[in-house]
Design an enzyme around this catalytic site. Structure first.
Site, PDB file in Angstrom:
ATOM      1  N   ARG A   1      20.361   5.583  -9.090  1.00  0.00           N
ATOM      2  CA  ARG A   1      19.313   5.797  -9.482  1.00  0.00           C
ATOM      3  C   ARG A   1      19.588   6.961  -8.838  1.00  0.00           C
ATOM      4  O   ARG A   1      20.186   7.043  -7.806  1.00  0.00           O
ATOM      5  CB  ARG A   1      18.412   5.322  -8.212  1.00  0.00           C
ATOM      6  CG  ARG A   1      17.071   5.650  -7.997  1.00  0.00           C
ATOM      7  CD  ARG A   1      15.871   5.596  -7.469  1.00  0.00           C
ATOM      8  NE  ARG A   1      16.296   5.909  -5.763  1.00  0.00           N
ATOM      9  CZ  ARG A   1      15.693   6.762  -5.351  1.00  0.00           C
ATOM     10  NH1 ARG A   1      14.932   7.480  -4.939  1.00  0.00           N
ATOM     11  NH2 ARG A   1      16.343   6.937  -4.291  1.00  0.00           N
TER      12      ARG A   1
ATOM     13  N   ARG B   1      24.858   9.896  -5.240  1.00  0.00           N
ATOM     14  CA  ARG B   1      25.214   9.204  -3.910  1.00  0.00           C
ATOM     15  C   ARG B   1      25.559   8.570  -4.049  1.00  0.00           C
ATOM     16  O   ARG B   1      26.571   8.088  -3.130  1.00  0.00           O
ATOM     17  CB  ARG B   1      23.877   8.429  -4.281  1.00  0.00           C
ATOM     18  CG  ARG B   1      22.899   9.172  -3.254  1.00  0.00           C
ATOM     19  CD  ARG B   1      21.809   8.508  -3.367  1.00  0.00           C
ATOM     20  NE  ARG B   1      20.903   9.226  -2.577  1.00  0.00           N
ATOM     21  CZ  ARG B   1      19.305   9.455  -2.898  1.00  0.00           C
ATOM     22  NH1 ARG B   1      19.123   8.279  -3.238  1.00  0.00           N
ATOM     23  NH2 ARG B   1      18.526  10.865  -3.006  1.00  0.00           N
TER      24      ARG B   1
ATOM     25  N   HIS C   1      22.596   5.876   1.085  1.00  0.00           N
ATOM     26  CA  HIS C   1      22.309   6.802   1.100  1.00  0.00           C
ATOM     27  C   HIS C   1      23.583   7.354   2.361  1.00  0.00           C
ATOM     28  O   HIS C   1      23.519   7.097   3.391  1.00  0.00           O
ATOM     29  CB  HIS C   1      21.141   7.362   1.712  1.00  0.00           C
ATOM     30  CG  HIS C   1      20.183   8.707   1.499  1.00  0.00           C
ATOM     31  ND1 HIS C   1      21.156   9.735   2.036  1.00  0.00           N
ATOM     32  CD2 HIS C   1      19.332   9.141   0.920  1.00  0.00           C
ATOM     33  CE1 HIS C   1      20.287  11.106   1.545  1.00  0.00           C
ATOM     34  NE2 HIS C   1      19.475  10.416   0.937  1.00  0.00           N
TER      35      HIS C   1
ATOM     36  N   HIS D   1      19.500   2.057   1.220  1.00  0.00           N
ATOM     37  CA  HIS D   1      18.241   2.969   1.153  1.00  0.00           C
ATOM     38  C   HIS D   1      17.200   2.441  -0.400  1.00  0.00           C
ATOM     39  O   HIS D   1      16.351   2.520   0.206  1.00  0.00           O
ATOM     40  CB  HIS D   1      18.855   4.354   0.842  1.00  0.00           C
ATOM     41  CG  HIS D   1      18.036   5.458   0.656  1.00  0.00           C
ATOM     42  ND1 HIS D   1      16.901   5.785   1.744  1.00  0.00           N
ATOM     43  CD2 HIS D   1      17.966   6.582  -0.501  1.00  0.00           C
ATOM     44  CE1 HIS D   1      16.502   6.429   0.992  1.00  0.00           C
ATOM     45  NE2 HIS D   1      16.625   7.233   0.093  1.00  0.00           N
TER      46      HIS D   1
ATOM     47  N   SER E   1       0.908  -1.540  -0.361  1.00  0.00           N
ATOM     48  CA  SER E   1       0.238  -0.002   0.079  1.00  0.00           C
ATOM     49  C   SER E   1       0.753   0.952  -0.008  1.00  0.00           C
ATOM     50  O   SER E   1       0.391   2.283   0.625  1.00  0.00           O
ATOM     51  CB  SER E   1      -0.807  -0.190   0.960  1.00  0.00           C
ATOM     52  OG  SER E   1       0.065  -0.377   2.693  1.00  0.00           O
TER      53      SER E   1
HETATM   54  P1  FAD Z   1       7.187   1.404  -0.238  1.00  0.00           P
HETATM   55  O1  FAD Z   1       6.261   2.605  -0.108  1.00  0.00           O
HETATM   56  O2  FAD Z   1       7.572   0.934   0.566  1.00  0.00           O
HETATM   57  O3  FAD Z   1       5.136   0.352  -0.273  1.00  0.00           O
HETATM   58  C1  FAD Z   1       5.461  -1.121   0.239  1.00  0.00           C
HETATM   59  C2  FAD Z   1       4.011  -1.784   0.430  1.00  0.00           C
HETATM   60  O4  FAD Z   1       4.720  -3.575   0.400  1.00  0.00           O
HETATM   61  C3  FAD Z   1       3.675  -1.493   2.330  1.00  0.00           C
HETATM   62  O5  FAD Z   1       3.011  -1.367   2.074  1.00  0.00           O
HETATM   63  C4  FAD Z   1       4.004  -2.802   2.579  1.00  0.00           C
HETATM   64  O6  FAD Z   1       3.697  -3.469   3.813  1.00  0.00           O
HETATM   65  C5  FAD Z   1       3.635  -3.765   1.967  1.00  0.00           C
HETATM   66  N1  FAD Z   1       4.724  -5.021   1.666  1.00  0.00           N
HETATM   67  C6  FAD Z   1       5.650  -5.675   1.930  1.00  0.00           C
HETATM   68  N2  FAD Z   1       5.562  -6.901   1.669  1.00  0.00           N
HETATM   69  C7  FAD Z   1       4.090  -7.251   2.278  1.00  0.00           C
HETATM   70  C8  FAD Z   1       4.120  -8.525   2.032  1.00  0.00           C
HETATM   71  N3  FAD Z   1       4.535  -9.412   1.731  1.00  0.00           N
HETATM   72  N4  FAD Z   1       2.017  -8.866   2.081  1.00  0.00           N
HETATM   73  C9  FAD Z   1       1.053  -7.584   2.102  1.00  0.00           C
HETATM   74  N5  FAD Z   1       1.955  -6.115   2.092  1.00  0.00           N
HETATM   75  C10 FAD Z   1       3.496  -6.262   2.077  1.00  0.00           C
HETATM   76  N6  FAD Z   1      12.372   8.371  -3.619  1.00  0.00           N
HETATM   77  C11 FAD Z   1      12.106   9.873  -3.965  1.00  0.00           C
HETATM   78  O7  FAD Z   1      11.554   9.030  -4.776  1.00  0.00           O
HETATM   79  N7  FAD Z   1      11.895  10.690  -3.582  1.00  0.00           N
HETATM   80  C12 FAD Z   1      12.657  10.552  -2.183  1.00  0.00           C
HETATM   81  O8  FAD Z   1      12.668  11.613  -1.673  1.00  0.00           O
HETATM   82  C13 FAD Z   1      12.095   9.716  -1.223  1.00  0.00           C
HETATM   83  N8  FAD Z   1      13.449   9.384  -0.170  1.00  0.00           N
HETATM   84  C14 FAD Z   1      13.098   8.516   0.568  1.00  0.00           C
HETATM   85  C15 FAD Z   1      13.624   8.822   1.821  1.00  0.00           C
HETATM   86  C16 FAD Z   1      13.258   7.635   2.617  1.00  0.00           C
HETATM   87  C17 FAD Z   1      13.324   7.351   4.709  1.00  0.00           C
HETATM   88  C18 FAD Z   1      13.280   6.529   1.819  1.00  0.00           C
HETATM   89  C19 FAD Z   1      13.184   4.863   3.097  1.00  0.00           C
HETATM   90  C20 FAD Z   1      12.444   6.391   0.700  1.00  0.00           C
HETATM   91  C21 FAD Z   1      13.089   7.090  -0.315  1.00  0.00           C
HETATM   92  N9  FAD Z   1      12.679   7.331  -0.808  1.00  0.00           N
HETATM   93  C22 FAD Z   1      12.719   8.122  -2.130  1.00  0.00           C
HETATM   94  C23 FAD Z   1      12.473   5.682  -2.526  1.00  0.00           C
HETATM   95  C24 FAD Z   1      10.834   5.484  -2.138  1.00  0.00           C
HETATM   96  O9  FAD Z   1      10.347   5.854  -1.142  1.00  0.00           O
HETATM   97  C25 FAD Z   1      10.565   4.621  -2.174  1.00  0.00           C
HETATM   98  O10 FAD Z   1      11.432   3.639  -3.092  1.00  0.00           O
HETATM   99  C26 FAD Z   1       8.924   4.097  -2.901  1.00  0.00           C
HETATM  100  O11 FAD Z   1       8.217   5.320  -1.718  1.00  0.00           O
HETATM  101  C27 FAD Z   1       8.622   3.089  -3.430  1.00  0.00           C
HETATM  102  O12 FAD Z   1       7.408   2.833  -2.936  1.00  0.00           O
HETATM  103  P2  FAD Z   1       6.997   1.243  -3.341  1.00  0.00           P
HETATM  104  O13 FAD Z   1       4.972   1.845  -3.202  1.00  0.00           O
HETATM  105  O14 FAD Z   1       7.660   0.607  -3.930  1.00  0.00           O
HETATM  106  O15 FAD Z   1       6.671   0.735  -1.760  1.00  0.00           O
HETATM  107  C1  SIN Z   2      16.732  12.019  -0.141  1.00  0.00           C
HETATM  108  O1  SIN Z   2      15.597  13.014   0.137  1.00  0.00           O
HETATM  109  O2  SIN Z   2      17.678  12.707   0.024  1.00  0.00           O
HETATM  110  C2  SIN Z   2      15.501  11.312  -0.630  1.00  0.00           C
HETATM  111  C3  SIN Z   2      15.999  11.527  -1.746  1.00  0.00           C
HETATM  112  C4  SIN Z   2      15.210  10.025  -2.622  1.00  0.00           C
HETATM  113  O3  SIN Z   2      16.098   8.942  -2.068  1.00  0.00           O
HETATM  114  O4  SIN Z   2      15.348   9.425  -4.174  1.00  0.00           O
END
Ligand code: FAD
Ligand code: SIN
Length: 541
Positions: free
Chosen positions: A386, A290, A244, A351, A12
């Protein structure tokens, strides 16, 4: 219990929720998510989402910066498609209720941030809590939607595939297999449910928890990659783990990131004697990509023996810092550090996983009816490294494309092959009284990965890690068959497998490129290694 739906979405975050909103008018949707809906990496994203809105920016520049960061391994068609789709998807997020920070000019223009590797200001953000603003708006929209069922505290255990290969007893390509849904454990009742689905989408996020130190929340255990691999799908480029450069170094700060945007606004990395060192590593200094900044810090720490370096933005106006970085400012203050007055202690941490489940330009894996979107997928956008803030962008762009494709596929799907699915086999029936074994193995995997498969690798360290993880994997396999499954055991099994796949990929690549640096192969070798590292589970008939 058995559920029969059209679309099963596992996860989600931004990828799963935006996919769901797009397909909901075409069929019944179930989103399963292993904790509360908001508990995602998306929710913690700080910097923002990269897209071309600046007066001096262009698609060509964003494409060029992405390709440069990717160090030869990006797929050019993917990069062009994602970059050009960016502005439309950002506007759509606003239609879904996300409020991005605007400039103070009254011209309704975004206040664009700058991050490492970008030649222009192009980071659309909501203060320094962009991810939270996106996640909240999407979760609110999902909860209001009558065609979407949201199953919180439900963890997917494994995909259910119908194997043409098994049927014929011959080895053919996995694309002849069909995904029919997944087995899902309700962690409140301990029951495993069968979700029959015409289309299944992995949006399970990253795998930072494979490492001891990470910016990622606890959910990031690589479940999607592990499930897809076990089901026979191709996974790719898992050696490219992004560290990171700046996570807060403080005993009470679990996984707290200091956004790259702080360096974008003038923050400078210094050592414990106050010397700015990044000029020694790259002409772009603190705003180099990075991989370079993380390796620079790693090198400084090894030379000095210090525990951390420092990020200093204290020469900027305090009012500006508090307004631009309210979240980071408050967090540091709560730990007794005032970033308007003093440098912040920082270290690199795992990260982002650039590799993942290999997909085509529409997010389809090589198993029929199985898609992967977001961090769990390997699309070809990131290549070997990335570019900052391209991840949220990739997730929304691919959710859009995959949704369009999935809706078309749905029309032609004949549910027959998936009609009589085997019920979940509970295997072990005994409750485990050895939770300590699980936590001990977790710890050992994460420590081995940190020590031996980190920012700087060597053949010997990789081999050592492979042996250790191999032993743990055997133990987990035994444990898995003997005892009732729990979410901890499911995650342990997944991190062990993903750790092993990262090591295997790193051992295969005999060069250094992007995020993968091996001291025995310090040079880039375009003659042999200008290609992806692709793995598939060996076929067992
Ligand atoms: P997520 O948002 O991680 O969602 C994964 C979902 O899958 C969660 O709901 C989890 O509970 C669920 N899940 C996992 N395994 C299972 C399972 N077996 N069964 C059921 N549910 C499961 N990227 C940028 O582009 N810009 C930024 O500024 C940035 N800042 C970041 C800062 C931080 C601290 C972090 C950690 C990451 C950052 N990133 C950033 C990277 C980016 O946030 C993520 O790559 C992106 O949000 C991933 O989105 P997603 O929907 O793929 O996964
Ligand atoms: C950050 O805010 O430095 C994270 C950005 C990213 O992971 O893309």
């Amino acid at each position: 219990m058995e559920y029969k739906i059209d679309f099963l979405i596992i996860g989600s975050g931004i990828a799963g929720l935006s996919f769901a909103l797009k397909v909901a008018e075409y069929g019944q949707v179930a989103i399963v998510t292993k904790k509360e809906a908001m508990e995602t990496s998306t929710n913690y994203a700080q910097g923002g989402i990269a897209s071309v809105f600046g007066h001096y920016d262009s698609f060509d520049l964003h494409i060029r910066d992405t390709l440069k960061a990717g160090d030869g391994l990006c797929r050019r068609d993917v990069v062009e498609m994602v970059v050009k789709s960016g502005p439309e998807r950002v506007r759509e997020l606003m239609e879904w209720g996300v409020e991005f920070t605007q400039e103070n000019t009254g011209n309704q223009e975004f206040d664009l941030g700058l991050e490492g590797g970008h030649s222009q200001k192009r980071i659309v953000h909501a203060g320094d809590f962009t991810g939270h603003a996106i996640e909240q708006a999407l979760v609110d929209s999902i909860r209001r939607h009558e065609h979407i069922g949201l199953f919180e505290n439900h963890i997917a255990v494994d995909l259910i595939t119908y194997s043409m290969r098994m049927k014929r007893g011959v080895v053919t390509a996995a694309h002849e297999d069909i995904c029919c849904g997944a087995y899902v454990l309700d962690t409140k009742t301990d029951e495993v449910h069968t979700f029959h689905a015409k289309i299944t989408v992995l949006t399970t996020g990253g795998a930072g928890k494979v490492y001891l130190y990470t910016s990622n929340p606890d959910i990031a255990t690589g479940d999607g990659i592990a499930m897809a691999y076990r089901a026979g799908a191709l996974v790719a480029n898992l050696e490219f783990v992004q560290f990171h450069p700046t996570c807060l170094y403080h005993p009470e700060a679990k996984n707290f990131l200091i956004s790259e945007a702080v360096r974008g606004e003038g923050g400078v990395l210094i050592d414990s004697r106050g010397r700015a060192f990044m000029a020694d590593y790259d002409p772009q200094k603190d705003l180099a990509c990075r991989d370079i900044v993380a390796r620079g810090i790693d090198g400084e720490l090894k030379k000095s023996g210090d525990d951390c370096v420092y990020l200093d933005i204290s020469d900027k106006d305090p009012g500006f810092i508090q307004e631009r970085f309210p979240n980071i400012y408050q967090k540091c203050l709560s730990l007794g550090m005032d970033m308007t007055k003093e440098p912040i202690p920082v270290v690199p941490a795992a990260h982002y996983v650039c590799g993942g489940v290999l997909v085509d330009i529409d997010g389809k894996t090589d198993i029929d009816r199985l898609y992967a979107v977001g961090e769990t997928a390997c699309t070809g956008l990131h290549g070997a490294n990335r570019l900052a803030s391209n991840s949220l962008l990739e997730a929304v762009v691919y959710a859009h494309r995959a949704a369009q494709q999935a809706v078309t596929d749905l029309e032609s799907i004949n549910g027959e092959v998936c009609r009589d699915l085997p019920p979940w086999d509970p295997m072990g029936t005994t409750d485990s009284d050895e939770a300590i074994v699980v936590s001990h193995n977790w710890d050992e995997i994460r420590r081995s990965m940190w020590n031996y498969v980190g920012i700087v690798r060597s053949n010997k360290r990789l081999l050592r890690a492979r042996n250790r993880i191999g032993t743990i994997e055997k133990e987990i396999r035994q444990y898995y068959w003997d005892f009732k499954i729990t979410s901890d055991l499911i995650e342990l099994r997944n991190i062990a497998l993903v750790a092993d796949l990262i090591i295997q990929s790193a051992m295969l690549r005999k060069e250094s490129r992007g995020l993968h640096y091996n001291i025995q192969h310090p040079e880039k070798d375009d003659r042999f290694w200008l290609k992806d590292t692709i793995l598939r589970r060996p076929f067992v008939g």
